[in-house]
Design an enzyme around this catalytic site. Structure first.
Site, PDB file in Angstrom:
ATOM      1  N   ASP A  13       6.110  -1.152   4.462  1.00  0.00           N
ATOM      2  CA  ASP A  13       4.871  -0.205   4.883  1.00  0.00           C
ATOM      3  C   ASP A  13       4.804   0.764   4.019  1.00  0.00           C
ATOM      4  O   ASP A  13       5.594   1.039   4.402  1.00  0.00           O
ATOM      5  CB  ASP A  13       4.219  -0.730   5.958  1.00  0.00           C
ATOM      6  N   GLU A  36       5.710  -1.730  -0.626  1.00  0.00           N
ATOM      7  CA  GLU A  36       3.873  -1.393  -1.166  1.00  0.00           C
ATOM      8  C   GLU A  36       4.429   0.045  -0.816  1.00  0.00           C
ATOM      9  O   GLU A  36       4.182   0.555  -0.410  1.00  0.00           O
ATOM     10  CB  GLU A  36       3.216  -1.417   0.522  1.00  0.00           C
TER      11      GLU A  36
HETATM   12  C1  NOJ Z   1      -0.500  -0.335   5.168  1.00  0.00           C
HETATM   13  C2  NOJ Z   1      -0.842  -1.242   5.871  1.00  0.00           C
HETATM   14  O1  NOJ Z   1      -0.847  -2.835   5.066  1.00  0.00           O
HETATM   15  C3  NOJ Z   1      -2.496  -1.078   6.495  1.00  0.00           C
HETATM   16  O2  NOJ Z   1      -2.605  -2.179   7.325  1.00  0.00           O
HETATM   17  C4  NOJ Z   1      -1.977   0.067   7.250  1.00  0.00           C
HETATM   18  O3  NOJ Z   1      -3.216   0.722   8.333  1.00  0.00           O
HETATM   19  C5  NOJ Z   1      -1.195   1.285   7.062  1.00  0.00           C
HETATM   20  N1  NOJ Z   1      -0.734   0.583   6.065  1.00  0.00           N
HETATM   21  C6  NOJ Z   1      -0.018   2.623   8.305  1.00  0.00           C
HETATM   22  O4  NOJ Z   1       0.245   1.440   8.354  1.00  0.00           O
END
Ligand code: NOJ
Length: 551
Positions: free
Chosen positions: A212, A288
């Site tokens: 993440d 990500e």
């Molecule tokens: C990316 C995640 O996919 C999202 O759902 C989240 O709100 C943020 N990162 C914070 O962790």
């Protein structure tokens, strides 16, 4: 051209299915999705020729950001089950030939994590505070935030705390909600703890991780003001056409900035890579990190991690040139370092693809056509739960909204709840088999019109989205040309067509227009997303339709 992946690692061709645990399926009858529900749904994934399941967070959490606010990264929240349930899930997935990827959230923790609780009761400058970004405020009495950074969810990225003696004190950084304090990755304790978390789940035999906010861990610790703080925080949002000048400019501004995509971040991932390799060569991590193509390869170099999400299809405009560019970007971003490209049409942060492409019959036709493009590409494809059913975003009543984006923007932005509504499995009314309990209100309400969108109903309909996904994902796995790394664009006169050859003998033709168009190539139909007629005069392709042709 050939894509860069020259190995036979399982992830380089995988179809990965994203489970958002709260909304996938309820296995224990309390009305909320859980790990038993995931186990119960594995047959559905198998019938889709899925290779791996990625689980969004199921760790203990106050659920202020649907689990991305983790208070203990090495446990299961009782609302989702137990560690034993998780171990059973891994066993049963592996028995079915499905790998398991779990989410790791290294940028921040929940404010209820024991570290943050300890930090609040410890003095400024203490080791407990140095695990986070606690900074003195500006102004005469420190009453102003340390700088102008903005939260990605809206509003300032700093919150001031009351010190143990009750007086106003320091400020802490949170790039997301104020209940998600950012960790300080200069601190060795933070680094070691993340390695422990990875090892913990590897010991439970997971096959990979989704990282993440992978671009965010390192910060400029002089905390300088940003020239465009709102633009910077907005650059991670899925609302811009990737080809647009604004998107290109925003992504360029991210590179090695005070908050994101800093060069030193890769030291962290090199350490992670060594740890993963100590468990064998079949463990992976997908990051990500929405960065410009020229920065993407750093995350997937041979000594860093394995995959980076290709997000261009989440935002691509519905026209042939934009789609061709998105494919080319996706391949160019990673090929130089030999990493496989990845493709995603939706995820839990984006609008559902049918809705994004226009809703109604047209949005559905386009989503079907885009899916057949993505499923034909080299690399791996990520499918977000419900995408295979062709679900639309649900109009969630404001009173039921849960997303911190909705709260932090004071209702100006609706947020992401519309794409997170519990899945419909069977039956003709809510809860559509999502749970056995008829009397329960779900965490986000399902609409009344989902009767024909359930797994059961679509399974019986040969023309459903579900059966299209079943066909295309099965062929993607079994057809040697689709398994190859070769892709060649065909230049065609008609600028409303996307045409490419895969491997020796499959040609994919997508008609992005609202008219019937003749295919520039003849062949027999392997699968089509809409109306296609093959006759002596060649192949005619209906509006908003993709066809795979066997030459
Ligand atoms: C990316 C995640 O996919 C999202 O759902 C989240 O709100 C943020 N990162 C914070 O962790």
């Amino acid at each position: 051209m050939r894509v860069g992946t020259h190995d036979d690692s399982w992830w380089s061709r995988a179809a990965v299915y994203q489970v958002y645990p709260r909304s996938f399926r309820d296995g224990n009858g309390d009305g909320l999705g859980d790990l038993q529900g995931v186990i119960d749904g594995l047959g559905h994934l198998e019938s889709l020729s899925i290779d791996a399941v990625w689980l969004s967070p199921f760790y203990p959490s106050p659920q202020n950001d649907s689990g991305y606010d983790v208070s203990d990264p090495r446990a299961v929240d009782p609302m989702f089950g137990t560690l034993d349930d998780f171990a059973r899930l891994v066993d049963q997935a592996h028995e079915r030939g499905l790998r398991v990827i779990v989410d790791i959230v290294p940028n921040h923790v929940s404010a209820s994590h024991s570290w943050f609780v300890e930090a609040l009761s410890s003095p400024a400058g203490s080791p407990a505070r140095r695990r986070f970004h606690f900074v003195d405020g500006k102004g005469e009495a420190g009453e102003l935030p340390p700088n102008n950074w903005e939260s990605i969810f809206g509003g300032p990225a700093w919150t001031r705390v009351k010190e143990p003696d009750g007086s106003w004190g320091q400020w802490y950084l949170h790039l997301f909600d104020h209940t998600q304090p950012d960790l300080n990755w200069v601190n060795d304790e933070v680094r070691i703890d993340a390695l422990n978390t990875l090892a913990f789940w590897l010991d439970l035999r997971v096959d990979g991780f989704r990282v993440d906010v992978a671009l965010g861990l390192a910060k400029d610790m002089t905390y300088p003001d940003l020239i465009d703080p709102i633009g910077m925080s907005q650059s991670l949002r899925f609302d811009l056409d990737p080809g647009s000048a604004e998107a290109v400019e925003r992504r360029a501004a991210l590179a090695n900035s005070a908050i994101f995509d800093r060069d030193e971040i890769h030291d962290i991932y090199r350490q992670w890579r060594s740890l993963l390799e100590s468990y064998g060569n079949d463990k992976m991590a997908v990051v990500e990190a929405w960065v410009a193509p020229e920065r993407a390869s750093r995350y997937v170099a041979p000594d860093t991690l394995h995959q980076i999400f290709g997000f261009d299809f989440l935002v691509v405009a519905w026209d042939a040139k934009s789609i061709r560019d998105a494919i080319q970007h996706g391949i160019d971003a990673v090929s130089a370092v030999g990493a496989p490209p990845t493709w995603a049409l939706s995820n839990h942060d984006s609008p559902r693809v049918v809705t994004r492409l226009g809703d109604g019959p047209e949005g559905l036709a386009r989503a079907r056509a885009l899916a057949l493009i993505a499923h034909a590409l080299p690399g791996s494809v990520y499918v977000y739960q419900g995408e295979e059913l062709g679900l639309c975003d649900v109009e969630v009543p404001d009173s039921a909204r849960q997303d911190p984006v909705w709260f932090r923007s004071a209702g100006r932005e609706k947020g992401r709840d519309g794409g997170r509504v519990p899945l419909p499995w069977s039956g003709s009314q809510p809860p559509y088999g999502f749970t056995d309990r008829a009397d329960v209100s779900l965490w986000l309400p399902q609409p009344e019109h989902w009767e024909s969108w359930t797994v059961e109903a679509e399974g019986d309909d040969p023309d459903s989205m579900l059966n299209l996904y079943r066909s295309s994902l099965a062929l993607r796995r079994s057809h040697s040309s689709l398994a190859s790394e070769e892709i060649e664009f065909w230049s065609v006169d008609d600028d409303e067509l996307v045409v490419f050859r895969r491997g020796a003998d499959v040609v994919v033709v997508a008609n992005t227009s609202d008219q019937w168009l003749p295919s520039p190539v003849a062949g027999s139909i392997l699968v089509a997303s809409g109306p296609v007629v093959a006759g002596d005069a060649g192949v005619e392709i209906g509006p908003n339709t993709t066809v795979w042709l066997q030459m």
